[in-house]
Scaffold this active site. Structure first.
Site, PDB file in Angstrom:
ATOM      1  N   GLY A   1     -21.765  21.402 -19.201  1.00  0.00           N
ATOM      2  CA  GLY A   1     -21.882  22.161 -20.431  1.00  0.00           C
ATOM      3  C   GLY A   1     -23.112  23.052 -20.406  1.00  0.00           C
ATOM      4  O   GLY A   1     -24.036  22.856 -19.600  1.00  0.00           O
ATOM      5  N   CYS A   2     -23.119  24.029 -21.287  1.00  0.00           N
ATOM      6  CA  CYS A   2     -24.212  24.996 -21.304  1.00  0.00           C
ATOM      7  C   CYS A   2     -25.526  24.324 -21.701  1.00  0.00           C
ATOM      8  O   CYS A   2     -26.546  24.488 -21.023  1.00  0.00           O
ATOM      9  CB  CYS A   2     -23.881  26.152 -22.230  1.00  0.00           C
ATOM     10  SG  CYS A   2     -23.300  25.676 -23.870  1.00  0.00           S
ATOM     11  N   TYR A   3     -25.504  23.586 -22.792  1.00  0.00           N
ATOM     12  CA  TYR A   3     -26.736  22.910 -23.222  1.00  0.00           C
ATOM     13  C   TYR A   3     -27.202  21.890 -22.179  1.00  0.00           C
ATOM     14  O   TYR A   3     -28.403  21.824 -21.873  1.00  0.00           O
ATOM     15  CB  TYR A   3     -26.509  22.204 -24.559  1.00  0.00           C
ATOM     16  CG  TYR A   3     -26.452  23.097 -25.781  1.00  0.00           C
ATOM     17  CD1 TYR A   3     -27.497  23.955 -26.107  1.00  0.00           C
ATOM     18  CD2 TYR A   3     -25.362  23.053 -26.639  1.00  0.00           C
ATOM     19  CE1 TYR A   3     -27.453  24.744 -27.248  1.00  0.00           C
ATOM     20  CE2 TYR A   3     -25.311  23.846 -27.790  1.00  0.00           C
ATOM     21  CZ  TYR A   3     -26.353  24.682 -28.091  1.00  0.00           C
ATOM     22  OH  TYR A   3     -26.316  25.457 -29.228  1.00  0.00           O
TER      23      TYR A   3
END
Lengths: 351, 351, 351, 351
Positions: free
Chosen positions: A149-151
């Site tokens: 995921g990006c985070y």
């Protein structure tokens, strides 16, 4: 040439895959699926590709699309990846899932946080969590890559160099993250409207964001901690910009540990030495998300706050590139033995 | 390898040249001059190049810098180019001036609109106005290329296919143009502050902008008109975005001429057939500047407004790329016989 | 106290009416209707009113809502106003329609441009086009006020001082207008998403926008021209800002007319002398939309472009205030004999 | 009428004071000083006041300006307030300092963090820290009000209801704050340029921001802690918006304390009951800075994160209003016995 298909090509991460792969010297795009736009020329959906991408959106015929491709990029909402992965494995194709379905080692964690059922928990052990800077060797041998995921990408890169070394209390990190609006995708919802998101910043899903267990899993693994030792606070914020994630991380230094900012920076520099995409900033320089704009590069700033006994780290990436599509291509390059930076080496766009 | 030097490398067009040239397979950057930052590592001025550009800013030693380069890109304020051009010619080097000093065929026009003196009017005849889609052959043979202004690029591309054909009244065009704030450069002035430019649009320099005579010169030439027949209104607007120019052009159709939108679009498509960087949009599709973001691509929408007897054209480019640095590299590619799109072929970044 | 109801209170113009009316010393809000949010506390729809607006959204019970109010503000999509206007007239209440249904004097024009049927063409003669600076007396006596469109407000104010005076060719104006994204309302559509509208400007509905006939009607009336003499080009652009409209208007000066910028400005100053909300700018000052942010004020810049024989005017307003809700309150103040600026006198918000 | 003078009227907080005070029913603006624009009409500096503010900028003649006013608002850089305060006290006038010079009770703290000398440490005891919700009574009796900093306002309001109650570890708070660019003022510096700040977020002054000791002082006071017990981490971020501050605060719950989110919210609601400007949000609603845009209102969201044993609070204000000029007027209203919300009661502007 590697034949690549993108499943869910008309979202933002899909379009970003097309942008980057269309110029990859070893890749030929052979399939762009879209439920909403099936049958339409892709350039009619995204006019910035006018005269440049000559493919039509195709319906989701799994067997045929897998047959026609060497590698599949899955850019579909969570819960929809399993049939694609199963078919890819059956046909012996590589698959990179940009969604969450294969990121967790334990199905129950996925099922709890995503409020859904996992249809193929037996395949989770097959998947490699594809954060190349940390798991390059495992990715190289994988058949299924779970793209982070990006985070979590920004969060884990922020602390990887100091995990499991007795320096910080890894289980009680605080991660305050800020994301551009494209992170919500191209779907229609009121908070994503320009007039709502512009000139505005707000926290959301406080204590409830689905990236929490993903971050805890990866940090626990590297820190040598058990799941029940993890109590990370992660607060995402919606920020008035199209792209970019900034993760600012607060870590308590363990009692008795002495470390200076210079020593800390040196640890980071050594850890990321040779990493083309990770840049540890000099003293007093704090990363700007704009530096990473459109690129696969990550920028990390670090300091020891002696007054409080904390380490503060701030990391900037482009959520659609290093946080999604660029990292997926980085994983593909590894899977196929290509130079890892092929087609994603460009610096960020500034201004 | 072509050895390239950038004179004035620490402005926005300079940084954009570095971004694009740093990945040009046939170019080696050998000089980055800067008065303000001479002696500093370039990556300290623009951190997005951290670990990626390993050059220092150098002072403006004309003779040495010209000697060391095969081609010079001049990204300095107007009035400062002449010594660099003179020295480049003396040493037999190619020079591409991104400023205005060599764009005019008549020194008196330049001197009037720029309120200054031209130090080498005899060299104006030497310079080729480098809008490659219109003057490719002349550029190929040039020693000095005058890179067009950002507004003139968008404006001239907007009407080039219908100039001198008895269709419109070329002398009385109205061009309403909108530019991102980066067009003002990196210099400090109050209107460029975020809090002033954000959530704001305004006209400026109405009837007085220095791109007016440049636009009139190029349109008159192609339309076969004299300078005194030109009465083009050009109004620039400052728009709350970093990059992008949109030029919306209004042209009166000549009395007695019958033309439909389909016929008009076909003229544009034929005129720009084979042009990699120019895209004529389909019926009902109007260009968005974001489609060109970071790219050398131009998007053109056209219509015949039968109700008013006018042709309306709207063209989008990135002011820093097709409107400046990208076009300069396009010109360099032509000068050196390289494929014209080398290093600038990337599609725009969307979203 | 004037009892006011807002029909369609949960769109942006509805919310803006609430913001301004909630502090009007002579108004009591008695009804806020919403189909989507009926039954919910209004402050749950718009949290900026938390603890400040103590009303619930109510369903659209026409008869009751009209009965309970002295004045109705209709902020509903076009085509839905007739039943409310009919009932208001029946009960002898004042009604201000912020939509288009009552703006046209000829039903056929409305029906053609809006591709619909008008259900009460006999009532059109009853309605007054509520641009107070031009029609104050008529508004004062009206029962039905058709509140002008946002673009027509900016456009007509731009040229009102010079219409019908033999100075310009009114029938062939060119109006290039730029609007913030809130003009599209709160409804969900892809072009209104942040990631689509940010860092972007584009023309839309070129030659087809529904404000064209409204602009032509009002300008023809004041210029003393017939409908078939009108051939105004009007091009709207979507601009990356939440609020604001800038209209830049190009008018050919009639043959034989001599006029200087000073004389032109003086005509504007005299025409708008005493108008609290209209400000004619000094030499060389061009209006910024940010100056009008959140306010009912309009800023007008004018020049004579001698080189081309044209007059250029640029006018800035806030599309949601002077272009919609603020002007509606201005009309209400006139209808009820209150000082015209009551509750809307605030200056714009800058920065 | 209260005669008010603004010292430093041509910065953003000065302009905001003028915007709000120009409509204050009990105030007459009598002086607007400006070093840069002395002698110019104020409306030429800020055109949004065209025809609305009829004052000229005056030079900084301290004695005369103080003599002419009943209250002085000091909106000057730190280090310049002392002579104004001394003269105001001498002449028996009230003074509200929007800068930092009188915020600290200990001169040595000020001198250390601001790297300067305090010229009148004996007056510090005279000044009241003007956060009205916490110190209303003291303000009412003050002669000198030190208006709080923007970040401290948001930070202290975030935790005031739970300080000194044995619930959290006040000395080790983590405050991650995000500010719009107007916080940097109207002065020219590269990071404030639109093209630098747009599409960008970054931390700055990590561990070094001058609001740290101010936050620690106020929290220590209310928590009953000594300065050496304070080890608050405060990280400000520059966010691409003009106005707004969001402070997200992380507090460790003390060992053995049991508290639910509902109980926590109730504590906040009781603490702020009757406060017109402070709004505690309902379950699951997190404050948006846009809700406070242009207003003096603050919005607070709270939660107990049971998984981690932390309390997380997020507070939104407008940095120029509640964070500066609006709060200054709130203090003035208290000083002069007026209803506290006079002239600043407007809700925020949304969208």
């Amino acid at each position: 040439m590697i034949r690549a298909a993108i499943v869910g090509a008309t979202g933002y991460t899909g379009a970003e895959l097309v942008r980057l792969l269309s110029r990859h010297p070893e890749v030929k795009l052979v399939g762009l699926t879209s439920q909403q736009y099936a049958g339409q020329p892709y350039e009619n959906v995204f006019h910035h590709f006018a005269d440049q991408v000559d493919l039509h959106c195709s319906p989701q015929h799994i067997e045929e699309i897998v047959a026609d491709a060497d590698v599949l990029f899955l850019a579909v909402p969570h819960g929809l990846s399993v049939p694609w992965v199963v078919e890819s494995l059956r046909q012996g194709k590589k698959v990179i899932d940009l969604g969450a379905d294969f990121r967790f080692r334990r199905a129950d964690v996925y099922e709890k946080w995503y409020s859904t059922h996992h249809d193929a928990p037996e395949l989770l052990a097959e998947a490699v969590y594809g954060l190349p800077e940390l798991k390059r060797e495992a990715v190289a041998k994988a058949r299924v890559v779970a793209n982070p995921g990006c985070y979590p990408t920004a969060s884990v890169l922020s602390v990887a160099p100091i995990l499991g070394k007795g320096i910080i209390n890894e289980g009680r990190l605080i991660i305050d993250a800020k994301s551009g609006v494209s992170g919500a995708g191209r779907k229609l919802n009121t908070p994503s409207l320009y007039a709502e998101a512009n000139e505005n910043i707000n926290a959301y899903n406080v204590g409830k964001h689905r990236h929490i267990p993903e971050i805890e899993q990866e940090i626990a693994e590297r820190a040598g901690l058990q799941a029940d030792q993890m109590a990370i606070s992660f607060t995402p914020h919606l920020t008035p910009m199209t792209r970019g994630i900034l993760a600012t991380v607060y870590a308590d230094i363990q009692a008795g540990v002495k470390i200076t900012t210079d020593e800390l920076r040196q640890m980071y520099q050594e850890f990321y030495a040779g990493e083309f995409f990770v840049h540890v900033m000099k003293e007093g320089v704090w990363p700007h998300t704009k530096w990473s704009y459109g690129s696969n590069h990550a920028f990390i700033g670090v300091t020891v706050e002696e007054r409080t006994g904390r380490i503060i780290v701030s990391t900037a990436i482009d959520n659609l590139v290093k946080g999604a599509s660029g990292q997926a291509i980085q994983n593909m390059n590894i899977l196929f033995g290509l130079p890892e930076k092929t087609a994603i080496e460009a610096p960020g766009m500034f201004p």
